[in-house]
Design a protein around this motif. Sequence first.
Motif, PDB file in Angstrom:
ATOM      1  N   ILE A 111       0.846  -1.201   0.000  1.00 17.14           N
ATOM      2  CA  ILE A 111       0.000   0.000   0.000  1.00 17.14           C
ATOM      3  C   ILE A 111       0.884   1.255   0.000  1.00 17.14           C
ATOM      4  O   ILE A 111       0.589   2.235  -0.689  1.00 17.14           O
ATOM      5  CB  ILE A 111      -0.934   0.009   1.240  1.00 17.14           C
ATOM      6  N   ARG A 112       1.961   1.220   0.768  1.00 17.59           N
ATOM      7  CA  ARG A 112       2.860   2.370   0.817  1.00 17.59           C
ATOM      8  C   ARG A 112       3.379   2.707  -0.582  1.00 17.59           C
ATOM      9  O   ARG A 112       3.362   3.870  -1.006  1.00 17.59           O
ATOM     10  CB  ARG A 112       4.041   2.106   1.758  1.00 17.59           C
ATOM     11  N   ARG A 113       3.816   1.685  -1.305  1.00 17.24           N
ATOM     12  CA  ARG A 113       4.318   1.927  -2.662  1.00 17.24           C
ATOM     13  C   ARG A 113       3.223   2.511  -3.559  1.00 17.24           C
ATOM     14  O   ARG A 113       3.477   3.389  -4.371  1.00 17.24           O
ATOM     15  CB  ARG A 113       4.845   0.619  -3.279  1.00 17.24           C
ATOM     16  N   GLU A 114       2.021   1.991  -3.385  1.00 17.42           N
ATOM     17  CA  GLU A 114       0.919   2.467  -4.223  1.00 17.42           C
ATOM     18  C   GLU A 114       0.610   3.945  -3.930  1.00 17.42           C
ATOM     19  O   GLU A 114       0.458   4.751  -4.846  1.00 17.42           O
ATOM     20  CB  GLU A 114      -0.318   1.583  -3.984  1.00 17.42           C
ATOM     21  N   ILE A 115       0.532   4.287  -2.637  1.00 16.66           N
ATOM     22  CA  ILE A 115       0.257   5.681  -2.234  1.00 16.66           C
ATOM     23  C   ILE A 115       1.387   6.598  -2.711  1.00 16.66           C
ATOM     24  O   ILE A 115       1.140   7.697  -3.231  1.00 16.66           O
ATOM     25  CB  ILE A 115       0.099   5.768  -0.694  1.00 16.66           C
ATOM     26  N   ALA A 116       2.641   6.152  -2.545  1.00 24.06           N
ATOM     27  CA  ALA A 116       3.782   6.955  -2.996  1.00 24.06           C
ATOM     28  C   ALA A 116       3.678   7.215  -4.494  1.00 24.06           C
ATOM     29  O   ALA A 116       3.979   8.311  -4.982  1.00 24.06           O
ATOM     30  CB  ALA A 116       5.098   6.259  -2.649  1.00 24.06           C
ATOM     31  N   GLY A 117       3.228   6.209  -5.249  1.00 26.09           N
ATOM     32  CA  GLY A 117       3.052   6.363  -6.689  1.00 26.09           C
ATOM     33  C   GLY A 117       1.979   7.387  -7.037  1.00 26.09           C
ATOM     34  O   GLY A 117       2.172   8.230  -7.919  1.00 26.09           O
ATOM     35  N   TYR A 118       0.842   7.350  -6.311  1.00 27.38           N
ATOM     36  CA  TYR A 118      -0.215   8.335  -6.558  1.00 27.38           C
ATOM     37  C   TYR A 118       0.294   9.737  -6.288  1.00 27.38           C
ATOM     38  O   TYR A 118       0.017  10.674  -7.043  1.00 27.38           O
ATOM     39  CB  TYR A 118      -1.439   8.065  -5.667  1.00 27.38           C
ATOM     40  N   LEU A 119       1.023   9.889  -5.172  1.00 25.73           N
ATOM     41  CA  LEU A 119       1.518  11.221  -4.813  1.00 25.73           C
ATOM     42  C   LEU A 119       2.532  11.717  -5.845  1.00 25.73           C
ATOM     43  O   LEU A 119       2.553  12.898  -6.184  1.00 25.73           O
ATOM     44  CB  LEU A 119       2.149  11.198  -3.414  1.00 25.73           C
ATOM     45  N   ALA A 120       3.344  10.810  -6.364  1.00 25.36           N
ATOM     46  CA  ALA A 120       4.324  11.193  -7.389  1.00 25.36           C
ATOM     47  C   ALA A 120       3.610  11.633  -8.669  1.00 25.36           C
ATOM     48  O   ALA A 120       3.968  12.646  -9.285  1.00 25.36           O
ATOM     49  CB  ALA A 120       5.286  10.038  -7.665  1.00 25.36           C
ATOM     50  N   ASN A 121       2.575  10.895  -9.079  1.00 28.15           N
ATOM     51  CA  ASN A 121       1.771  11.286 -10.252  1.00 28.15           C
ATOM     52  C   ASN A 121       1.155  12.663 -10.066  1.00 28.15           C
ATOM     53  O   ASN A 121       1.150  13.498 -10.960  1.00 28.15           O
ATOM     54  CB  ASN A 121       0.608  10.302 -10.463  1.00 28.15           C
ATOM     55  N   TRP A 122       0.614  12.833  -8.872  1.00 29.02           N
ATOM     56  CA  TRP A 122      -0.094  14.054  -8.513  1.00 29.02           C
ATOM     57  C   TRP A 122       0.868  15.256  -8.564  1.00 29.02           C
ATOM     58  O   TRP A 122       0.575  16.291  -9.165  1.00 29.02           O
ATOM     59  CB  TRP A 122      -0.690  13.804  -7.135  1.00 29.02           C
ATOM     60  N   ARG A 123       2.066  15.064  -8.014  1.00 33.97           N
ATOM     61  CA  ARG A 123       3.077  16.133  -8.072  1.00 33.97           C
ATOM     62  C   ARG A 123       3.472  16.416  -9.519  1.00 33.97           C
ATOM     63  O   ARG A 123       3.654  17.568  -9.906  1.00 33.97           O
ATOM     64  CB  ARG A 123       4.315  15.754  -7.253  1.00 33.97           C
ATOM     65  N   ALA A 124       3.591  15.362 -10.337  1.00 29.39           N
ATOM     66  CA  ALA A 124       3.982  15.544 -11.740  1.00 29.39           C
ATOM     67  C   ALA A 124       2.897  16.306 -12.506  1.00 29.39           C
ATOM     68  O   ALA A 124       3.199  17.205 -13.304  1.00 29.39           O
ATOM     69  CB  ALA A 124       4.241  14.186 -12.395  1.00 29.39           C
ATOM     70  N   ASP A 125       1.623  15.964 -12.251  1.00 31.91           N
ATOM     71  CA  ASP A 125       0.519  16.667 -12.918  1.00 31.91           C
ATOM     72  C   ASP A 125       0.514  18.147 -12.534  1.00 31.91           C
ATOM     73  O   ASP A 125       0.336  19.020 -13.382  1.00 31.91           O
ATOM     74  CB  ASP A 125      -0.836  16.045 -12.527  1.00 31.91           C
ATOM     75  N   VAL A 126       0.690  18.405 -11.232  1.00 31.38           N
ATOM     76  CA  VAL A 126       0.671  19.797 -10.760  1.00 31.38           C
ATOM     77  C   VAL A 126       1.890  20.550 -11.298  1.00 31.38           C
ATOM     78  O   VAL A 126       1.792  21.710 -11.700  1.00 31.38           O
ATOM     79  CB  VAL A 126       0.594  19.853  -9.213  1.00 31.38           C
ATOM     80  N   GLU A 127       3.035  19.851 -11.348  1.00 36.99           N
ATOM     81  CA  GLU A 127       4.241  20.504 -11.877  1.00 36.99           C
ATOM     82  C   GLU A 127       4.030  20.935 -13.334  1.00 36.99           C
ATOM     83  O   GLU A 127       4.423  22.043 -13.727  1.00 36.99           O
ATOM     84  CB  GLU A 127       5.448  19.567 -11.775  1.00 36.99           C
ATOM     85  N   ALA A 128       3.386  20.074 -14.129  1.00 30.80           N
ATOM     86  CA  ALA A 128       3.117  20.422 -15.527  1.00 30.80           C
ATOM     87  C   ALA A 128       2.232  21.664 -15.615  1.00 30.80           C
ATOM     88  O   ALA A 128       2.479  22.561 -16.432  1.00 30.80           O
ATOM     89  CB  ALA A 128       2.451  19.238 -16.242  1.00 30.80           C
ATOM     90  N   ALA A 129       1.226  21.729 -14.726  1.00 28.11           N
ATOM     91  CA  ALA A 129       0.330  22.893 -14.729  1.00 28.11           C
ATOM     92  C   ALA A 129       1.065  24.149 -14.245  1.00 28.11           C
ATOM     93  O   ALA A 129       0.790  25.255 -14.730  1.00 28.11           O
ATOM     94  CB  ALA A 129      -0.897  22.615 -13.862  1.00 28.11           C
ATOM     95  N   VAL A 130       1.979  23.978 -13.293  1.00 33.20           N
ATOM     96  CA  VAL A 130       2.771  25.113 -12.807  1.00 33.20           C
ATOM     97  C   VAL A 130       3.648  25.646 -13.939  1.00 33.20           C
ATOM     98  O   VAL A 130       3.722  26.862 -14.176  1.00 33.20           O
ATOM     99  CB  VAL A 130       3.634  24.716 -11.583  1.00 33.20           C
ATOM    100  N   ARG A 131       4.313  24.739 -14.669  1.00 36.71           N
ATOM    101  CA  ARG A 131       5.163  25.161 -15.801  1.00 36.71           C
ATOM    102  C   ARG A 131       4.327  25.925 -16.834  1.00 36.71           C
ATOM    103  O   ARG A 131       4.764  26.930 -17.390  1.00 36.71           O
ATOM    104  CB  ARG A 131       5.820  23.944 -16.467  1.00 36.71           C
ATOM    105  N   HIS A 132       3.121  25.401 -17.085  1.00 36.01           N
ATOM    106  CA  HIS A 132       2.235  26.051 -18.046  1.00 36.01           C
ATOM    107  C   HIS A 132       1.874  27.460 -17.572  1.00 36.01           C
ATOM    108  O   HIS A 132       1.922  28.425 -18.344  1.00 36.01           O
ATOM    109  CB  HIS A 132       0.974  25.192 -18.221  1.00 36.01           C
TER     110      HIS A 132
END
Lengths: 194, 194
Positions: A111-132
């Motif tokens: 579960i920890r790995r799964e949650i860490a993966g969601y948070l990493a995706n989430w940060r990547a999505d937000v980072e893309a929007a921040v760059r935009h």
Amino acid sequence: VPKIVDHDQRRKELADAVLTLVARVGVNGVTVRSVAEEAGWSTGVLTHYYGSRAGLLLAALRRAAAVTRRDYQQGPLTELLEGVLPLDERRLALNRIFLFFYAEAATDEEIRREIAGYLANWRADVEAAVRHAQAHGALDAARDPREVAALLVALADAVSMHAIFDPAVMEQLRSRSPVPGWLETFGERSAVVG
Amino acid sequence: VPKIVDHDQRRKELADAVLTLVARVGVNGVTVRSVAEEAGWSTGVLTHYYGSRAGLLLAALRRAAAVTRRDYQQGPLTELLEGVLPLDERRLALNRIFLFFYAEAATDEEIRREIAGYLANWRADVEAAVRHAQAHGALDAARDPREVAALLVALADAVSMHAIFDPAVMEQLRSRSPVPGWLETFGERSAVVG
């Protein structure tokens, strides 16, 4: 039982039924029986697809993560952040299910790995929007977009949790979105972001 | 057994033993038996004081909240915030025990009220330190200290949790404290805060 069963569709329906229950009565109210009643299927069907209560909750987590990402990944920064705040019952359910699995993650490596993966995706999505937003002059381009994204995700996550614990925080959150203030803090240059 | 027993002292020792175990093996490793071995008392003594595993964990939460507040309440803003980040094993244990009860709070009204109270205290302590820093020109005085405090507490809480889930976040956190960057974001005007 129809001859051709759309198993993926049925799995989604069952996971959605869990999320509906979580919104209405919380994680404690989720049992194989209550989900069966909510979904209009027998407990046997549920057990066939998800095995147990734990399996149902995990399915709901994955469904919540997928739906959230599908709905908000492409949106502007403000929408992306408000998409996870418990501003209505649907998003409250998403938050509750994540909070439940946050605690599981502390003691379960898978579960920890799964949650860490969601948070990493989430940060990547937000980072893309921040760059935009930076590219369009709506956010200060001098800031590291990766760091800004990490801070925004942390704020959205913690404020959501604190709202679940404290009705005063929830009331404040629902009376006025905090996201514009956050973006101002990170050097928003105009009212229109994204 | 000595004739005069300092019950408060013994209760604290037992709660500290739970926190030591949480730091070493996590919440899952806490049982009445493992705490008895850690503390050097019989399981009978533990049951007398705290009833059960759930009682021991709750005692550890209260001890963690009290110790954190005692150690950091009077300190400058940076210390106050770094005091809750999992920068060493002791603070990792405090974070783990809070995370465990965050999930409990989602389904248990009594725990929810208790957690909401801790968060309110925490915001009040940080707000006092923010006002102090503003009065001394270390933070931008034009910002609402209440809002700045709420954001800083949210950041500290979420970054701590994300570090528990993600070794990369933990490594980054331990290599460099994020607090100076946060304070800069909120208009720090000098390198010395508090």
